[in-house]
Enzyme design. Structure first.
Site, PDB file in Angstrom:
ATOM      1  N   THR A  72       1.020  -1.229   0.152  1.00  0.00           N
ATOM      2  CA  THR A  72       0.050   0.204  -0.138  1.00  0.00           C
ATOM      3  C   THR A  72       0.873   1.118   0.029  1.00  0.00           C
ATOM      4  O   THR A  72       2.146   1.199   0.532  1.00  0.00           O
ATOM      5  CB  THR A  72      -1.056  -0.176   1.199  1.00  0.00           C
ATOM      6  OG1 THR A  72      -2.003   1.097   1.120  1.00  0.00           O
ATOM      7  CG2 THR A  72      -0.313   0.163   2.617  1.00  0.00           C
ATOM      8  N   ALA A  73       0.294   2.293  -0.512  1.00  0.00           N
ATOM      9  CA  ALA A  73       1.143   3.729  -0.720  1.00  0.00           C
ATOM     10  C   ALA A  73       2.012   3.905   0.525  1.00  0.00           C
ATOM     11  O   ALA A  73       2.700   4.334   0.921  1.00  0.00           O
ATOM     12  CB  ALA A  73       0.324   4.688  -1.235  1.00  0.00           C
TER      13      ALA A  73
ATOM     14  N   GLY B 151      10.183   3.398  -0.028  1.00  0.00           N
ATOM     15  CA  GLY B 151      10.149   4.493  -0.919  1.00  0.00           C
ATOM     16  C   GLY B 151       8.694   4.885  -1.211  1.00  0.00           C
ATOM     17  O   GLY B 151       7.841   4.230  -1.232  1.00  0.00           O
ATOM     18  N   VAL B 152       8.637   6.281  -0.958  1.00  0.00           N
ATOM     19  CA  VAL B 152       7.490   7.050  -1.009  1.00  0.00           C
ATOM     20  C   VAL B 152       7.856   8.248  -1.931  1.00  0.00           C
ATOM     21  O   VAL B 152       8.363   9.217  -1.715  1.00  0.00           O
ATOM     22  CB  VAL B 152       6.867   7.490   0.369  1.00  0.00           C
ATOM     23  CG1 VAL B 152       5.635   8.559   0.127  1.00  0.00           C
ATOM     24  CG2 VAL B 152       6.308   6.544   1.220  1.00  0.00           C
ATOM     25  N   GLY B 153       6.966   8.144  -3.295  1.00  0.00           N
ATOM     26  CA  GLY B 153       7.280   9.113  -4.146  1.00  0.00           C
ATOM     27  C   GLY B 153       8.390   9.305  -5.066  1.00  0.00           C
ATOM     28  O   GLY B 153       8.410  10.269  -6.001  1.00  0.00           O
TER      29      GLY B 153
ATOM     30  N   CYS C  34       4.682   8.468 -10.152  1.00  0.00           N
ATOM     31  CA  CYS C  34       4.033   8.844  -9.098  1.00  0.00           C
ATOM     32  C   CYS C  34       4.103  10.400  -8.906  1.00  0.00           C
ATOM     33  O   CYS C  34       5.068  11.130  -9.199  1.00  0.00           O
ATOM     34  CB  CYS C  34       4.742   8.307  -7.890  1.00  0.00           C
ATOM     35  SG  CYS C  34       4.287   8.449  -6.196  1.00  0.00           S
TER      36      CYS C  34
END
Length: 480
Positions: free
Chosen positions: A248-249, A297-299, A304
């Site tokens: 999930t994000a 990793g986010v973004g 994205c």
């Protein structure tokens, strides 16, 4: 052991891959082939490449091809369970050496062959009658031919054949002597067993397939955090999935932790991956809930828009370095997910402590990705890619919802719904990109004096550079 910087080079701000360079060390590693690229995180990969669970990237052709070269593909969480089981079964049935050809019968048309030909990088269709190959059709054979002509009229009946158990060296030498690009491999009874190119024969001697205990190709599958997650996770493992990815994000949330515990409690016997997070605290919480591998990793991904929409995220090198340090303290591993655009980025992610590097959009523009080939007005060939939180992906994910709920969810998508990923004419297949990446990572190891990925992390000495420093490293193929 944490990341080692040159004295005075650890800045008080977070870093992307572009901000970092690797300092060459004294080395006794004489050849890049002295480097072992296998990972130790339990996934069985022999190269540090994981293909992201994106609908535009991760299909059966991609899964088969990448596993044959030692990586692993994660099937998307939106894939219906039956389709996922079929894909897993297909990949498990594939040869460890031979590629699966596009197969048509003699009465199919030239237009049908042209539509399917580039689903595989070898660019040919094998014409089969009664399970036995009778000819090979290439794009050149179809030039200036009526598109409604039957394949029996254009197939080359003088194609090269070899026994399925012939060695890669024998196949290479046969193709060299016949000045041919592709050999059709035959089972003992004369039926079609697969195809192999000259380059494929060479790769067989360089790469070790990622295989399970039964010697079959490995494949991973993703699940979300909604619905009956334990039941779906168990069904995927029962179908043969070798790794489960809970995705999930925003992985550092109570709903993820609860879903993760419910799956971990099943003790399904496969590595459990969870994410995404960018902090040591998030890493520890996911590990405590049962994750063997933390996805970081986010973004940073090409599709994205999270950082521009929300301001949330973290520069990827620093996120991987912090999370991997926390993971090592508690005996788990991390995958670096997103932000990879050059082979150097994969090497730097390993240097930061990742056991595997997840790649998505970079592989979307290859023959093996699920999309259809398209051509723009300038003659450039491309495939379409899209983010998994984009309007396009959300629409597919909510197809069974009511109209009102679908419309409401559509207002809150993040990510690009359509991006053209051009096929690089020099590297149009995913295997070409794997060669490109592994060559860079192997060379990085030799510069660092490392014979393994673990040694690359331990021995890497890193420095911080300006944007001009990064630009200086770019080649100038067109001159000054």
């Amino acid at each position: 052991m944490g990341v080692q910087f040159l004295p005075g080079h650890q800045p008080p701000y977070d870093l992307t891959y572009d901000d970092i360079f690797l300092v060459p060390n004294r080395t006794d590693v004489a050849s890049r082939f002295d480097v072992d690229l296998s990972t130790s995180d339990g996934t069985g990969t022999t190269i540090p490449i994981v293909v992201a669970n994106m609908t535009a990237v991760a299909g059966r052709r991609m899964a088969e091809t990448v596993a044959r070269r030692g990586g692993i593909v994660v099937l998307p969480q939106d894939l219906p369970l039956g389709a996922a089981a079929d894909t897993i079964s297909f990949v498990k049935s594939r040869s460890l050496v031979a590629d699966t050809p596009v197969v048509l019968d003699p009465d199919h048309s030239v237009s049908e062959a042209l539509a399917l030909m580039h689903k595989r990088a070898h660019g040919a269709v094998v014409v089969v009658e009664n399970d036995r190959p009778i000819g090979v059709v290439t794009e050149a054979a179809c030039a200036d031919v009526d598109r409604f002509a039957r394949l029996r009229a254009v197939a080359d009946a003088s194609f090269v054949t070899a026994p399925a158990d012939a060695s890669p060296r024998e196949i290479f030498e046969l193709l060299e002597s016949r000045h041919a690009a592709l050999v059709v491999l035959l089972a003992a009874d004369g039926t079609l067993a697969g195809v192999l190119t000259r380059t494929g024969a060479i790769r067989t001697g360089i790469y070790d397939p990622a295989v399970d205990a039964a010697g079959k190709l490995r494949i991973a599958a993703a699940v979300g955090i909604n619905g009956d997650i334990p039941a779906k996770a168990k069904a995927l493992v029962d179908a043969g999935a070798d790794v489960l990815v809970m995705d999930t994000a925003h992985g550092h949330q109570v709903k993820m932790l609860e879903a993760l515990r419910s799956v971990a409690d099943l003790r399904l016997g496969v590595p459990l991956v969870a994410g995404n997070v960018v902090s040591a605290e998030g890493t520890r919480d996911l590990a405590e809930a049962g994750a063997d591998i933390i996805k970081v990793g986010v973004g940073p991904g090409a599709m994205c828009t999270t950082r521009m929409m929300t301001g949330v995220g973290r520069p990827q090198f620093s996120a991987v370095a912090e999370c991997s340090a926390a993971a090592r303290e508690i005996g788990v591993h991390v995958w670096a997910d997103g932000g990879v655009r050059h082979p150097r980025d994969v090497a730097l992610a390993i240097a930061a402590g990742a056991s595997n590097v997840m790649i998505g959009s970079w592989f979307a523009g290859t023959y093996e990705s699920p999309g259809d080939l398209r051509t723009d007005r300038n003659g450039n060939v491309y495939k379409e890619s899209f983010g998994m939180a984009s309007k396009r992906a959300v629409a597919a994910r909510t197809v069974t919802d009511g109209a009102f709920d679908r419309a409401r969810k559509a207002l809150f998508e993040e990510g690009i719904s359509s991006s053209r990923m051009r096929l690089d004419p020099e590297r149009p297949g995913v295997e070409d990109l794997i060669d490109h990446i592994c060559s860079g990572v192997r060379s990085a190891c030799t510069y660092a004096g490392a014979r393994s990925l673990a040694e690359l992390h331990d021995k890497a000495v890193l420095g911080v550079q300006s944007a001009a420093g990064f630009a200086e490293g770019r080649p100038l193929p067109s001159g000054w």
